[in-house]
Design an enzyme around this catalytic site. Sequence first.
Site: not given
Length: 234
Positions: A2, A105
């Site tokens: 992340c 992402e």
Amino acid sequence: MCGRYTLSSPGDDVALLFDLPELPSLPPRYNLAPTQEGAVVRVTHPGGSRQLDLLRWGLIPYWAKEAAIGNRMINARAESVAEKPAYRWSFKKKRCLVAADGFYEWKKEGKLKQPFLIRRQDGKPFAFAGLWDTWHDREREERIETFTILTTDANDLLRPLHNRMPVIVDPENFDLWLDPKVEDAAKLQPLLVPHAVDGFEAYPVSRAVNSPAHDEPDCIEPLVADRSAPANPE
């Protein structure tokens, strides 16, 4: 992993989720990046109440010789966090919840990487499992508080994009995760699993999010056309 996330929800939604005693005043963040300040919820001593604080993203262990180590410690693997020297003290004593309402992402498409935003379908905030620590810069005589986000295997929603995802903690587990009296890894490890897909969505967004300097509402808008932004995240 992340590497970027969002928190643009109203303060009352954040206060409701975390059952905070006071309404937080938070500027909307559409592209929060490492080394920047993020909102975390923690209980700093046994029997204490939850508090929301702004900490720097990128954990600097208390024993570190220099702050630069934090640039490499934005994520911690949930599978090994209880044993890794960099994280085990914080896992035992200093756990937190990182307030968020989305994260990014990147999916490789040919020679390019296309960013996707993952969020709840209702747009409400949620919580990442996090760890925090305090580091003392003796040269500048300042105290720096930092955090990291735990990651686990990707669920079915994330798997086409990446093999890892942040650990999302459900509200019914907040008390357990935040309780500084709980030090048994066997009680905590079951929380560190891929979150259910239900209620979440993923959609492509502008490659403008590749720049940490771009922190605008258009970051979270579904992609329509984007031909001018840089192709790869920094």
